[in-house]
Design a protein around this motif. Sequence first.
Motif, mmCIF file in Angstrom:
data_model
loop_
_atom_site.group_PDB
_atom_site.id
_atom_site.type_symbol
_atom_site.label_atom_id
_atom_site.label_comp_id
_atom_site.label_asym_id
_atom_site.label_seq_id
_atom_site.Cartn_x
_atom_site.Cartn_y
_atom_site.Cartn_z
ATOM 1 N N GLY A 185 21.147 -11.354 -104.766
ATOM 2 C CA GLY A 185 21.971 -9.963 -105.118
ATOM 3 C C GLY A 185 20.880 -9.085 -105.674
ATOM 4 O O GLY A 185 19.850 -9.386 -106.483
ATOM 5 N N SER A 186 20.935 -7.606 -105.474
ATOM 6 C CA SER A 186 20.206 -6.976 -106.029
ATOM 7 C C SER A 186 20.228 -6.533 -107.410
ATOM 8 O O SER A 186 19.356 -6.131 -108.039
ATOM 9 C CB SER A 186 20.348 -5.341 -105.148
ATOM 10 N N GLN A 187 21.431 -7.026 -107.955
ATOM 11 C CA GLN A 187 21.471 -7.115 -109.462
ATOM 12 C C GLN A 187 20.357 -7.921 -110.181
ATOM 13 O O GLN A 187 19.796 -7.626 -111.190
ATOM 14 C CB GLN A 187 22.891 -7.516 -109.935
ATOM 15 N N GLN A 188 19.982 -9.162 -109.526
ATOM 16 C CA GLN A 188 19.247 -10.054 -110.009
ATOM 17 C C GLN A 188 17.641 -9.321 -109.848
ATOM 18 O O GLN A 188 17.105 -9.459 -111.023
ATOM 19 C CB GLN A 188 19.084 -11.389 -109.511
ATOM 20 N N LEU A 189 17.635 -8.620 -108.880
ATOM 21 C CA LEU A 189 16.401 -7.697 -108.859
ATOM 22 C C LEU A 189 16.192 -6.762 -109.870
ATOM 23 O O LEU A 189 14.975 -6.720 -110.550
ATOM 24 C CB LEU A 189 16.285 -7.026 -107.654
ATOM 25 N N LEU A 190 17.378 -6.146 -110.422
ATOM 26 C CA LEU A 190 17.286 -5.097 -111.303
ATOM 27 C C LEU A 190 16.796 -5.935 -112.608
ATOM 28 O O LEU A 190 16.145 -5.358 -113.626
ATOM 29 C CB LEU A 190 18.657 -4.389 -111.669
ATOM 30 N N ASP A 191 17.371 -6.897 -112.974
ATOM 31 C CA ASP A 191 17.002 -7.691 -114.089
ATOM 32 C C ASP A 191 15.367 -8.055 -114.106
ATOM 33 O O ASP A 191 14.723 -7.911 -115.042
ATOM 34 C CB ASP A 191 17.780 -8.896 -114.118
ATOM 35 N N TYR A 192 15.263 -8.475 -113.060
ATOM 36 C CA TYR A 192 13.387 -8.837 -112.743
ATOM 37 C C TYR A 192 12.808 -7.602 -113.014
ATOM 38 O O TYR A 192 11.663 -7.830 -113.591
ATOM 39 C CB TYR A 192 13.271 -9.351 -111.377
#
Length: 409
Positions: free
Chosen positions: A103-110
């Motif tokens: 999900g793109s939410q994980q990308l924001l965290d990364y």
Amino acid sequence: MMDWEKVFATRASRMKASEIRELLKLLEQPDIISFAGGIPDVNLFPKAEVAEAYAEVLSGAQGDAALQYSVSEGYKPLRDWIVGEMSRIGITCKAENVFITSGSQQLLDYLGKLFLSKNDTALVTWPTYMGALGAFNAYEPNYDKLIPLSNREPQTYIDQASEKGGQVKFAYCVPEFHNPTGVTMTRAEREWLLDLAEKIDIPVIEDAAYQSLRYEGESVPPILALDLARNGNDIEKTRTFYCGTFSKTLAPGLRIGWVVANSDVVRKLVLIKQAADLHSSTINQMVIGKVAERLYDEQIAKIRKTYGHRRKKMLEAMDRHMPAGVDWTRPEGGMFVWVTLPEGMDGASLLAQSLKSERVAFVPGKAFFADGSGANTIRLSFSCATDTMIEDGIARLGRLIAAQKKAAA
């Protein structure tokens, strides 16, 4: 008893429950008309095609690989499909520029983990997507207002970040049908943002979750496409991260997002992925890849027709039922209408009263502001609302706002 607060990291104090996650629980109450969660309509999910793809993957030659560990960068055929899809919107890249996330939410965290040290500054729109604030908050940054086409000198961003003990690290925006306002950045605003990023020498995070959900008006080139045009169409010279997702188009439950960026930074993100969860679900990537190859354009057309109709109905209902002194956006796509209430009216208090007397749910706007301002704003979502829900719910909400306005006079 264990004193947990004593052993928590300092960043834990900035972790807050999502107001939207809590409001979604209201969907279980059948008498609630919900304009709260910005979630896709389950009736639009390609369930039969997804089931067929799972069966095909598991029964075929790929069955063993689908259930095995895989590479951290992501399933190569899916990355190749994304390369082709990106070319359709003016973004030239290769598979090594594409990285798959849960999900793109994980990308924001990364990205927060990669760029933010304590007291660094992130430039964000005011308001901004609360999920991005939640992801970045864990890394203890400060926030500064990103207001397109403002005349503020670039050096002031640097100076204010330095005064707070850090550096400006990136600018984050949702350029298409912004969550929460529904507003789309103009081409001039996107070029201005790239100019600012070049002067400060920071990356731009382009959250393109709603890129495909346009119902009227002319499309605007993605920020990464404009960045490429400035750099001889060489993605290795760009500073923009294009963050995409299948959550708003195919199905959020499969948790597949992606980023397109220069390969040097992609390799850094891969290292974070390896330390976090090794790789995104292999079988889900395979299934998404098959479904996307077979019906992506058909699915987008179906979504646009349905959501476009609901957007039209909500705006018409707002025109009929909202009292004087209430303003709202008129988005050309996405899932949201942003409402500004009369000065002094509080969105959270309005929600509490609305749930009690009118049984209508929405999201108070304050949660979308990094500084806790915006109390007199609310966000309405039309993605899961029928015509009857929209007409009835907006009429009830307008009646309540009118009553509260009269009482405050």
